[in-house]
Scaffold this motif. Structure first.
Motif, short mmCIF file in Angstrom:
data_model
loop_
_atom_site.label_atom_id
_atom_site.label_comp_id
_atom_site.label_asym_id
_atom_site.label_seq_id
_atom_site.Cartn_x
_atom_site.Cartn_y
_atom_site.Cartn_z
N ARG A 4 0.92 -1.13 -0.09
CA ARG A 4 0.25 0.12 0.07
C ARG A 4 0.63 1.30 0.13
N GLU A 5 2.13 1.02 0.14
CA GLU A 5 3.05 2.37 0.22
C GLU A 5 3.99 1.96 -0.88
N GLU A 6 3.84 2.29 -1.92
CA GLU A 6 4.67 2.05 -3.11
C GLU A 6 5.14 3.18 -4.22
N ASP A 7 6.14 2.43 -5.16
CA ASP A 7 6.47 3.52 -6.34
C ASP A 7 5.48 3.65 -7.30
N TYR A 8 4.63 4.41 -7.33
CA TYR A 8 3.21 4.42 -8.14
C TYR A 8 2.86 5.86 -8.71
N LEU A 9 3.74 6.81 -8.40
CA LEU A 9 3.23 8.07 -8.93
C LEU A 9 3.27 8.42 -10.32
N THR A 10 4.03 7.41 -11.08
CA THR A 10 4.21 7.80 -12.43
C THR A 10 3.34 6.80 -13.11
N LYS A 11 2.60 5.92 -12.66
CA LYS A 11 1.87 4.81 -13.17
C LYS A 11 0.67 5.35 -13.75
N LYS A 12 -0.03 6.34 -13.53
CA LYS A 12 -1.33 6.77 -13.83
C LYS A 12 -1.17 8.34 -14.21
N LYS A 13 -2.12 8.76 -14.92
CA LYS A 13 -2.08 10.15 -15.27
C LYS A 13 -2.57 10.85 -14.24
N ILE A 14 -1.83 11.89 -13.61
CA ILE A 14 -2.17 12.69 -12.54
C ILE A 14 -3.10 13.97 -12.96
N THR A 15 -4.18 13.89 -12.18
CA THR A 15 -5.29 15.24 -12.55
C THR A 15 -5.43 16.02 -11.23
N GLY A 16 -4.59 15.86 -10.11
CA GLY A 16 -4.56 16.87 -9.11
C GLY A 16 -3.45 16.68 -8.05
N HIS A 17 -2.90 17.52 -7.68
CA HIS A 17 -1.90 17.48 -6.67
C HIS A 17 -1.98 18.97 -5.69
N TYR A 18 -2.10 18.52 -4.34
CA TYR A 18 -2.59 19.54 -3.56
C TYR A 18 -1.93 19.37 -2.09
N ARG A 19 -1.52 20.54 -1.45
CA ARG A 19 -1.14 20.65 -0.27
C ARG A 19 -2.14 21.37 0.65
N PHE A 20 -2.70 20.82 1.73
CA PHE A 20 -4.06 21.21 2.23
C PHE A 20 -3.29 22.37 3.18
N ASP A 21 -3.99 23.23 3.47
CA ASP A 21 -3.56 24.63 4.04
C ASP A 21 -5.08 25.10 4.88
N ALA A 22 -4.87 24.70 6.29
CA ALA A 22 -6.07 24.81 7.16
C ALA A 22 -6.41 26.50 7.27
N THR A 23 -5.50 27.21 6.84
CA THR A 23 -5.67 28.79 6.94
C THR A 23 -6.80 29.32 5.95
N ARG A 24 -6.84 28.38 4.87
CA ARG A 24 -7.71 28.62 3.65
C ARG A 24 -9.28 28.27 4.03
N VAL A 25 -9.45 27.77 5.31
CA VAL A 25 -10.67 26.96 5.53
C VAL A 25 -11.59 28.04 6.29
N ASP A 26 -12.57 28.20 6.07
CA ASP A 26 -13.52 29.09 7.07
C ASP A 26 -13.59 28.37 8.14
N LYS A 27 -13.79 29.09 9.35
CA LYS A 27 -14.01 28.44 10.77
C LYS A 27 -15.19 27.63 10.92
N ASN A 28 -16.25 27.94 10.04
CA ASN A 28 -17.52 27.20 10.27
C ASN A 28 -17.40 25.83 9.48
N ILE A 29 -16.22 25.79 8.67
CA ILE A 29 -16.04 24.48 7.71
C ILE A 29 -14.89 23.67 8.55
N LEU A 30 -14.23 24.31 9.18
CA LEU A 30 -13.25 23.21 9.97
C LEU A 30 -13.86 22.65 11.21
N GLN A 31 -13.81 21.35 11.06
CA GLN A 31 -14.21 20.54 11.93
C GLN A 31 -13.25 19.67 12.65
N LYS A 32 -13.23 19.66 13.93
CA LYS A 32 -12.59 18.62 14.74
C LYS A 32 -12.89 17.21 14.50
N TRP A 33 -11.87 16.23 14.79
CA TRP A 33 -12.51 14.75 14.97
C TRP A 33 -12.82 14.65 16.35
#
Length: 232
Positions: free
Chosen positions: A203-232
């Motif tokens: 489940r952790e493997e050399d896979y990045l170049t195996k399929k076409k990539i359609t999205g690459h993201y780096r989550f940024d909690a500062t961009r999330v509205d406070k009413n959207i941000l939810q704790k576990w």
């Protein structure tokens, strides 16, 4: 007496052979002649990025938590089963690719289910394909995760040759059908591994170049509205 001398000579030769073998093995290891199973960013003079956020205040930044959470799921090797669960969450021994993501976010203290549900409720036009909100399943669909991350993340390159731009904890989407977390491990060319669940053995493997990539993201909690941000 002659036999005794022969035994001494044989033992001496054996010791020399062992010594030479040991020196050769140590030389090979010290000079990295034996391929590693995986490499680190530092092997390629790549600086690892860490999040400024530690949402669950466990003294581990969000991006590192994402990797740890995804890896925990990978090590359990849940059976790939795609089905609806009345209480939203599949058991630990079951799941699909999107389950790796919410479990990674859980490790950092985020409830991805509640955040996506809240975002759909507050911004329904951003999710035009969602006709009826269903908290139990909406967060487990690749398309909904993609929309959410495009809104609340840095949108990054899909070029795998730019190896320094791929960092641990990043989110990657393949062909708008499959999703995973970028690992802190890399192949011999510096391309990072992907932690994902497609039903494969590793489940952790050399896979990045195996399929076409359609999205690459780096989550940024500062961009999330406070009413959207939810704790576990």
């Amino acid at each position: 007496m002659v036999q005794q001398k022969r035994n001494i000579i044989t033992s001496f030769i054996f010791i020399i052979i062992i010594a030479i073998f040991t020196i050769v093995v140590l030389t090979i290891m010290n000079n990295n002649f034996v391929p590693k199973t995986y490499y680190k960013a530092s092997d390629f003079s790549i600086k690892t990025l860490y999040s400024d956020f530690d949402y669950d205040m466990d003294n581990i930044d969000d991006y590192s938590d994402f990797v740890f959470g995804a890896r925990k799921d990978a090590q359990k090797k849940p059976i790939y089963i795609s089905k609806y669960y009345e209480d939203s969450y599949p058991p630990d021994n079951e799941g699909v690719c999107t389950d790796v993501i919410w479990r990674a976010f859980k490790q950092a203290g985020y409830s991805l289910r509640d955040m996506i549900d809240e975002d759909i409720k507050n911004n329904p036009t951003d999710y035009p394909h969602v006709k009826y909100r269903d908290k139990n399943i909406d967060f487990r669909r690749v398309i909904n995760q993609k929309i959410f991350f495009e809104k609340y993340s840095l949108i990054l390159t899909t070029n795998t040759k730019q190896i320094g731009e791929w960092q641990p904890g990043d989110i990657v989407i393949f062909e708008d059908k499959h999703i995973g977390i970028i690992s802190d491990r890399r192949n011999r060319d510096g391309v990072p591994f992907v932690i994902h669940n497609g039903g494969q053995q590793n489940r952790e493997e050399d896979y990045l170049t195996k399929k076409k990539i359609t999205g690459h993201y780096r989550f940024d909690a500062t961009r999330v509205d406070k009413n959207i941000l939810q704790k576990w």
